[in-house]
Design an enzyme around this catalytic site. Structure first.
Site, PDB file in Angstrom:
ATOM      1  N   TRP A  21       2.253  -1.260   9.221  1.00 14.48           N
ATOM      2  CA  TRP A  21       2.828   0.079   9.104  1.00 14.48           C
ATOM      3  C   TRP A  21       4.117   0.082   9.889  1.00 14.48           C
ATOM      4  CZ3 TRP A  21       1.616   4.082   6.057  1.00 14.48           C
ATOM      5  CH2 TRP A  21       2.376   5.239   6.248  1.00 14.48           C
TER       6      TRP A  21
ATOM      7  N   GLU B 244      -3.466  -0.313   8.159  1.00 11.53           N
ATOM      8  CA  GLU B 244      -2.295   0.071   8.961  1.00 11.53           C
ATOM      9  C   GLU B 244      -2.440  -0.506  10.365  1.00 11.53           C
ATOM     10  OE1 GLU B 244      -1.338   4.260   9.341  1.00 11.53           O
ATOM     11  OE2 GLU B 244      -1.703   4.592   7.194  1.00 11.53           O
TER      12      GLU B 244
ATOM     13  N   TRP C 187       5.600  12.811  10.281  1.00 12.56           N
ATOM     14  CA  TRP C 187       4.816  14.036  10.372  1.00 12.56           C
ATOM     15  C   TRP C 187       5.388  15.002  11.402  1.00 12.56           C
ATOM     16  CZ3 TRP C 187       2.567  13.725   5.953  1.00 12.56           C
ATOM     17  CH2 TRP C 187       2.124  12.498   5.489  1.00 12.56           C
TER      18      TRP C 187
ATOM     19  N   ARG D 160       0.858  -1.186   0.000  1.00  9.60           N
ATOM     20  CA  ARG D 160       0.000   0.000   0.000  1.00  9.60           C
ATOM     21  C   ARG D 160       0.893   1.234   0.000  1.00  9.60           C
ATOM     22  NH1 ARG D 160      -2.647   2.928   4.881  1.00  9.60           N
ATOM     23  NH2 ARG D 160      -3.861   4.475   3.742  1.00  9.60           N
TER      24      ARG D 160
ATOM     25  N   PHE E 173       9.407   9.531  18.771  1.00 15.70           N
ATOM     26  CA  PHE E 173       8.031   9.477  18.307  1.00 15.70           C
ATOM     27  C   PHE E 173       7.842   8.894  16.919  1.00 15.70           C
ATOM     28  CE2 PHE E 173       7.868  12.935  21.506  1.00 15.70           C
ATOM     29  CZ  PHE E 173       7.147  12.211  22.426  1.00 15.70           C
TER      30      PHE E 173
ATOM     31  N   ASN F  13      -7.368   1.745   9.869  1.00 14.89           N
ATOM     32  CA  ASN F  13      -6.056   1.904  10.497  1.00 14.89           C
ATOM     33  C   ASN F  13      -6.275   1.899  12.000  1.00 14.89           C
ATOM     34  OD1 ASN F  13      -5.172   2.275   7.904  1.00 14.89           O
ATOM     35  ND2 ASN F  13      -4.658   4.439   8.135  1.00 14.89           N
TER      36      ASN F  13
ATOM     37  N   ASN G   6      -6.959   8.745   3.130  1.00 15.72           N
ATOM     38  CA  ASN G   6      -6.426   8.135   4.338  1.00 15.72           C
ATOM     39  C   ASN G   6      -6.783   8.980   5.557  1.00 15.72           C
ATOM     40  OD1 ASN G   6      -4.520   6.217   5.771  1.00 15.72           O
ATOM     41  ND2 ASN G   6      -3.597   8.182   6.303  1.00 15.72           N
ATOM     42  N   GLU G   7      -7.532   8.387   6.472  1.00 23.35           N
ATOM     43  CA  GLU G   7      -7.763   8.985   7.790  1.00 23.35           C
ATOM     44  C   GLU G   7      -8.278  10.431   7.734  1.00 23.35           C
ATOM     45  OE1 GLU G   7      -4.218   8.532  10.139  1.00 23.35           O
ATOM     46  OE2 GLU G   7      -4.410   6.364  10.228  1.00 23.35           O
TER      47      GLU G   7
HETATM   48  C1  PNW Z   1      -1.313   7.368  10.816  1.00 29.40           C
HETATM   49  N1  PNW Z   1      -3.616  10.071  16.210  1.00 29.40           N
HETATM   50  O1  PNW Z   1      -1.260   8.622  11.429  1.00 29.40           O
HETATM   51  C2  PNW Z   1      -0.920   7.629   9.380  1.00 29.40           C
HETATM   52  O2  PNW Z   1      -1.762   7.081   8.410  1.00 29.40           O
HETATM   53  C3  PNW Z   1       0.526   7.366   9.099  1.00 29.40           C
HETATM   54  O3  PNW Z   1       0.932   8.187   8.039  1.00 29.40           O
HETATM   55  C4  PNW Z   1       1.354   7.520  10.336  1.00 29.40           C
HETATM   56  O4  PNW Z   1       2.737   7.391  10.114  1.00 29.40           O
HETATM   57  C5  PNW Z   1       0.887   6.468  11.334  1.00 29.40           C
HETATM   58  O5  PNW Z   1      -0.504   6.512  11.543  1.00 29.40           O
HETATM   59  C6  PNW Z   1       1.573   6.547  12.702  1.00 29.40           C
HETATM   60  O6  PNW Z   1       1.295   7.745  13.344  1.00 29.40           O
HETATM   61  C7  PNW Z   1      -1.853   8.918  12.624  1.00 29.40           C
HETATM   62  O7  PNW Z   1      -3.252  11.087  16.789  1.00 29.40           O
HETATM   63  C8  PNW Z   1      -1.411  10.061  13.289  1.00 29.40           C
HETATM   64  O8  PNW Z   1      -4.505   9.354  16.687  1.00 29.40           O
HETATM   65  C9  PNW Z   1      -1.991  10.447  14.472  1.00 29.40           C
HETATM   66  C10 PNW Z   1      -3.024   9.689  15.009  1.00 29.40           C
HETATM   67  C11 PNW Z   1      -3.472   8.542  14.341  1.00 29.40           C
HETATM   68  C12 PNW Z   1      -2.879   8.168  13.162  1.00 29.40           C
END
Ligand code: PNW
Length: 460
Positions: free
Chosen positions: A414, A368, A422, A76, A430, A295, A165-166
């Site tokens: 993932w 994920e 990010w 993916r 992190f 995810n 995505n999300e």
């Molecule tokens: C997801 N939260 O991000 C993303 O789809 C990915 O790109 C990322 O690397 C991965 O999970 C790990 O963080 C999220 O705050 C970021 O709940 C933040 C949250 C959830 C998912």
């Protein structure tokens, strides 16, 4: 006893464009809101950025070989919208199309099924300036045009599409807490951005279904993220709080797709702050996903809000908690990843059961699931036992859900590469799997070998 998964179960690994590609301005790519966000001092840990990331843009053949050696069956990845449309619409960047063609062809030659996400957060910056990004009236249409371009160029070989995505992360972290691009802080904008994201998803699906699906024979759906919310006590108030928290998290984006509208509890609590869908939009949304993309990372306790109690998590993980009247907490007994996300495999099973019950047992693909641990390579290798334990726990929970009748059809780890996490950048603490910048990717991990065996055995 050996746990076998249903035959045809999809075993994969996942990444996203901004987190791994690098090549941020290579060969005519336009800037995305994440390129710009990273340039603003203080937005990202250590002022890191994705300019180079894992340099996947220049090393795709090597990375596909890596997947093949691991035994991965599905990959993916996401398409960088400004790589193929530098200004978000209008002129095409042929070099961008060529890159994804090479990637798709290399995957197919290696026997790996491409799963393509159209939007994993790197909106063309031009669209942020010109049409107010995900708040703009025009964005669903502009997104649908971009999606069509992808179907036209890649749909002869790509049979699995994920529109967005999300949407929850985009809305809450991008427009509520402002910790992700475009960095807006507001109590109302998340609901407006979420609304446009849903409409954009529905329009892209309409285009695929009316013009491409019959010829190209693929599937299209949306991926949402959700944690599990466990009632802190057996009291009716805490049970209702947990249910409300799930409806504000997952129901917000899955109810419109499966039922045609937002959950009642959101409509009641938010009133005018929650935009409403026209009858045509509801009809377009309802049934607009061929599968349930999920995810999932963690679990928290939910209880009815008490005055002055904060919701304790890195990102205020419940969404805008004052809208829900929910307090979140974790148990001191739960093991944590280095992102401070609790490791609670049974929460994954319960969430899968909740989805099956609420949405009439749709086919679910976990797009994920994974964990971040700060590990130092020894002799160029990582003996990541904690990660193996994490995957054993979560895959066992997925297996239990399947035994209880939940229709889980695939699972993507993932992530494939240690990557740009990010706002957390390449932080050891992190980053989801980050180790060290410079050597941050492609370090042999014991878990990769372990996962390869799970895939080969179709079970654990
Ligand atoms: C997801 N939260 O991000 C993303 O789809 C990915 O790109 C990322 O690397 C991965 O999970 C790990 O963080 C999220 O705050 C970021 O709940 C933040 C949250 C959830 C998912």
């Amino acid at each position: 006893m050996r746990k076998s998964f249903p035959s045809g179960f999809v075993w994969g690994s996942a990444t996203s464009a901004y987190q791994v590609e690098g090549g941020w301005n290579a060969d005519g790519k336009g800037p995305s809101i994440w390129d710009v966000f990273c340039m603003i001092p203080g937005k990202v840990w250590n002022n890191d950025n994705g300019n180079i990331a894992c340099d996947h843009y220049h090393r795709l053949e090597e990375d596909v070989a890596l997947m093949q050696s691991m035994g991965i069956k599905a990959y993916r990845f996401s398409i960088s919208w400004p790589r193929i449309l530098p200004a978000g619409r209008g002129a095409l960047n042929q070099a961008g199309i060529d890159f994804y063609n090479r990637l798709i062809d290399a995957l197919l030659a290696a026997g790996i099924e491409p799963w393509v996400t159209l939007y994993h957060w790197d909106l063309p910056a031009a669209l942020e300036f010109e049409i107010d990004g995900w708040l703009g009236e025009e964005i669903p249409e502009v997104f649908a045009e971009y999606a069509e371009l992808c179907f036209r160029h890649f749909g002869d070989r790509v049979k699995n599409w994920i529109t967005i995505n999300e949407a929850w992360v985009v809305a809450i972290l991008g427009y509520g807490h402002g910790v992700f691009a475009p960095g807006k802080v507001s109590k109302d904008l998340p609901y407006r951005a979420g609304h446009q994201l849903l409409k954009a998803h529905a329009r892209a699906v309409e285009v695929y279904r009316t013009r491409y699906q019959a010829i190209q024979n693929g599937k299209i759906g949306i991926t949402n993220n959700c944690d599990w919310r466990e009632p802190l006590s057996d009291s009716p108030a805490d049970r209702a709080a947990a249910q409300r928290a799930l409806e504000f998290f997952l129901g917000w984006f899955a109810d419109p797709v499966y039922k045609g509208d937002y959950p009642d509890c959101m409509k009641e609590r938010l009133g005018e702050r929650l935009p409403s869908f026209s009858p045509e939009e509801k009809a377009l949304l309802k049934g607009s996903s061929d599968f349930f993309g999920l995810n999932h990372y963690t679990t928290m306790y939910a209880s009815e809000a008490k005055p002055d109690a904060g919701s304790g998590s890195v990102y205020g993980n419940g969404g805008l908690s004052e809208d829900q009247d929910v307090d979140l907490s974790v148990s001191p007994d739960w093991e944590m990843t280095d992102m401070q996300w609790a490791i609670v495999p049974w929460g994954c099973r319960k969430l899968l059961e909740w989805i099956a019950a609420r949405y009439d047992n749709p086919p679910v693909f976990i797009t994920e699931n994974g964990c971040a641990f700060d590990q130092t390579p020894v002799n160029g290798q990582v003996q990541d036992d904690a990660r193996i334990r994490f995957f054993q726990g979560y895959l066992t929970a997925v297996h239990e859900a399947i035994e209880k009748g939940v229709d889980v059809q695939g699972y993507f780890i993932w992530s494939l590469l240690d990557n740009f996490e990010w706002a957390s950048g390449y932080s050891k603490k992190f980053g989801i799997t980050c180790i060290e910048e410079g050597t941050l990717n492609r370090i042999p991990k014991a878990s990769a070998q372990w996962y390869g065996e799970v895939v080969r055995n179709n079970g654990l």
